[in-house]
Enzyme design. Structure first.
Site, PDB file in Angstrom:
ATOM      1  N   CYS A 194      -3.034  34.049   9.303  1.00  0.00           N
ATOM      2  CA  CYS A 194      -3.206  34.600  10.628  1.00  0.00           C
ATOM      3  C   CYS A 194      -2.666  33.774  11.806  1.00  0.00           C
ATOM      4  CB  CYS A 194      -4.776  35.185  10.711  1.00  0.00           C
ATOM      5  SG  CYS A 194      -4.458  37.103   9.434  1.00  0.00           S
TER       6      CYS A 194
ATOM      7  N   GLU B  11       0.288  -1.239  -0.027  1.00  0.00           N
ATOM      8  CA  GLU B  11       0.426   0.334   0.151  1.00  0.00           C
ATOM      9  C   GLU B  11       0.472   1.505   0.157  1.00  0.00           C
ATOM     10  OE1 GLU B  11      -2.268  -0.685   3.761  1.00  0.00           O
ATOM     11  OE2 GLU B  11      -2.878  -2.220   2.953  1.00  0.00           O
TER      12      GLU B  11
HETATM   13  C1  LIG Z   1      -1.326   6.181   4.916  1.00  0.00           C
HETATM   14  C2  LIG Z   1      -1.573   4.327   4.485  1.00  0.00           C
HETATM   15  C3  LIG Z   1      -1.049   4.549   3.826  1.00  0.00           C
HETATM   16  C4  LIG Z   1       0.126   4.703   3.190  1.00  0.00           C
HETATM   17  O1  LIG Z   1       1.070   5.370   3.839  1.00  0.00           O
HETATM   18  P1  LIG Z   1       2.560   5.886   3.176  1.00  0.00           P
HETATM   19  O2  LIG Z   1       3.277   6.241   3.661  1.00  0.00           O
HETATM   20  O3  LIG Z   1       1.382   7.305   1.932  1.00  0.00           O
HETATM   21  O4  LIG Z   1       3.320   5.094   1.929  1.00  0.00           O
HETATM   22  C5  LIG Z   1      -0.937   2.521   3.334  1.00  0.00           C
HETATM   23  N1  LIG Z   1      -2.227   1.719   4.330  1.00  0.00           N
HETATM   24  C6  LIG Z   1      -2.621   2.402   5.297  1.00  0.00           C
HETATM   25  C7  LIG Z   1      -3.546   1.539   5.824  1.00  0.00           C
HETATM   26  C8  LIG Z   1      -2.491   3.693   5.078  1.00  0.00           C
HETATM   27  O5  LIG Z   1      -3.011   4.055   6.095  1.00  0.00           O
END
Ligand SMILES: *Cc1c(COP(=O)(O)O)cnc(C)c1O
Length: 419
Positions: free
Chosen positions: A343, A275
């Site tokens: 601000c 991911e």
């Molecule tokens: C935010 C998130 C990611 C991605 O994280 P990066 O640091 O942008 O690679 C992947 N999986 C989950 C569950 C997340 O919450």
């Protein structure tokens, strides 16, 4: 490597001079490079090639722009989503429902239903009750929800506290010790097919060791689940790989990461899910801004730019560093503070930093603004919502309009009883 480089003394995005975009679209504006996005998508894919069976789900929250998602969909990426809105975006961008993973600690019943109706490929369940409700909704529809259980491996990822997600006191996942019993109960529910486990320990990670330690714990869990008689065919390793915000920074490359993953997960015999967010989009975007004033200060001058914390929240939120560069540098340097018009004292991008010398009216950029940039923008101080542009070789297109303060004002009502 990115495609925001000086050509004949003028910063370009690919072949488009940034002054042209500033002139035609106005500032502040985010600018993305299609070639950089495609390159990063390929570099990540190549990096994890040694791991065997894999699936990549781009973490949409890092940059949900539809055109960005389309580039990644064309590169064969699926999506990691954390809300019903992100499900809609993934589908609108052309991602296949089966390639979508639904993460998040607070999925509502309506969102679970939307995800089922959309036919998304995987739910990452964060707590037992969520799994029970998901199973009920799916069974009532005569459907099967495909799922993993997100575990919290209790490791310190060594990153900023606000983007650390894998310590036992964090809100995410179930404790790894409770996971076998919860998995066992969920696996028996009609309407739910448990495929394995998921984890994500944090973002902007510069050290592979905590990741390796977390993955090893999950490997043990997989072995335990199999010993209990469960089929495990997926492990979702999350995202988190860091990017360099300063030239001196040297995070692990996707190849280093892939090598580590291949070593730690050897023999798991599962499809590994990834991911990535920041590592794909971070350096594929910049925020183009214009200097409004250079205001004399007591210690250093303040360079007041027309971008602010509502456009790029990371410095105010995480004390993040974004490199600042003049679009037409004259070779001189100055030491200055950089701030926006909002601000709040927190609306400061840098203090006492050596930067390219700039004067009122000059254009400049904040680099590495493609991740967690426009997506976090707001209209605080009744400023317009910042637009986005994508460059493709010699051309560019506005891929998100500037939403005028008047448009937002028009969506507000004064009730009759205040007339
Ligand atoms: C935010 C998130 C990611 C991605 O994280 P990066 O640091 O942008 O690679 C992947 N999986 C989950 C569950 C997340 O919450």
């Amino acid at each position: 490597m990115d495609h925001f480089q000086l050509k004949n003394g003028i910063l370009h995005a690919e072949n488009v001079p940034l002054p042209r975009i500033a002139e035609e679209v106005g500032t502040p504006v985010y600018v993305y490079s299609r070639a950089t996005l495609e390159r990063h998508a390929q570099v990540f894919r190549d990096g994890i090639a040694p791991v065997g069976k894999s699936h990549i789900a781009f973490a949409i929250k890092s940059n949900p722009n539809r055109a960005v998602l389309r580039v990644l969909a064309k590169a064969g990426y699926g999506a990691d989503v954390v809300s019903g809105g992100e499900i809609s975006r993934a589908i609108a961008a052309g991602m296949k429902p089966d390639d979508v993973v639904f993460s998040g600690v607070g999925k509502t019943r309506a969102e679970l239903e939307q995800a089922l109706d959309t036919g998304i490929g995987q739910f990452n369940i964060e707590l037992e009750e969520e799994g029970v409700v998901l199973a009920q909704i799916a069974a009532a529809k005569g459907m099967t929800a495909h799922a993993t259980l997100r575990v919290n491996p209790d490791v310190d990822a060594g990153t900023h506290a606000k983007i650390s997600t894998g310590k036992k006191e964090n809100k995410f996942g179930v404790g790894i010790d409770q996971a076998p019993a919860i998995f066992d109960r969920l696996a028996r529910l009609p309407g739910l097919k448990m495929h394995g486990v998921a984890l994500h320990i944090g973002s902007q990670l510069f050290d592979l060791d905590p990741l390796a330690a977390a993955y090893a714990r999950v490997g043990q869990l997989v072995a335990d689940l199999r010993a209990m008689g469960h089929d495990v065919d997926r492990v979702d390793l999350g995202g988190g790989l860091g990017v360099p915000y300063k030239p001196s920074e040297n995070p692990p490359s996707p190849a280093d990461y892939g090598e580590m993953v291949a070593r730690v997960t050897k023999g798991w015999d599962v499809t590994l899910m990834f991911e990535p967010g920041r590592v794909i989009v971070g350096n594929a975007g910049i925020l183009l801004t214009r200097v409004i004033w250079v205001k004399p200060g007591v210690i250093n001058p303040y360079v007041i730019v027309d971008a602010a914390m509502n456009d790029l929240a990371r410095p105010a939120m995480y004390d993040a560093w974004h490199d600042f560069a003049a679009v037409q540098p004259n070779g001189q340097k100055m030491v200055a503070n950089i701030a926006g018009p909002v601000c709040e004292t927190g609306d400061t991008f840098a203090m006492g930093r050596e930067i390219d010398a700039v004067a009122s009216g000059d254009l400049a950029i904040f680099r590495t603004a493609g991740a967690y940039g426009a997506t976090m923008a707001s209209t605080y101080n009744s400023r317009p919502l910042v637009p986005e542009v994508m460059v493709d070789g010699d051309n560019y297109a506005v891929v998100a309009d500037r939403i005028a303060a008047e448009t937002i004002l028009a969506a507000e009502r004064i009730p009759d009883w205040l007339a």
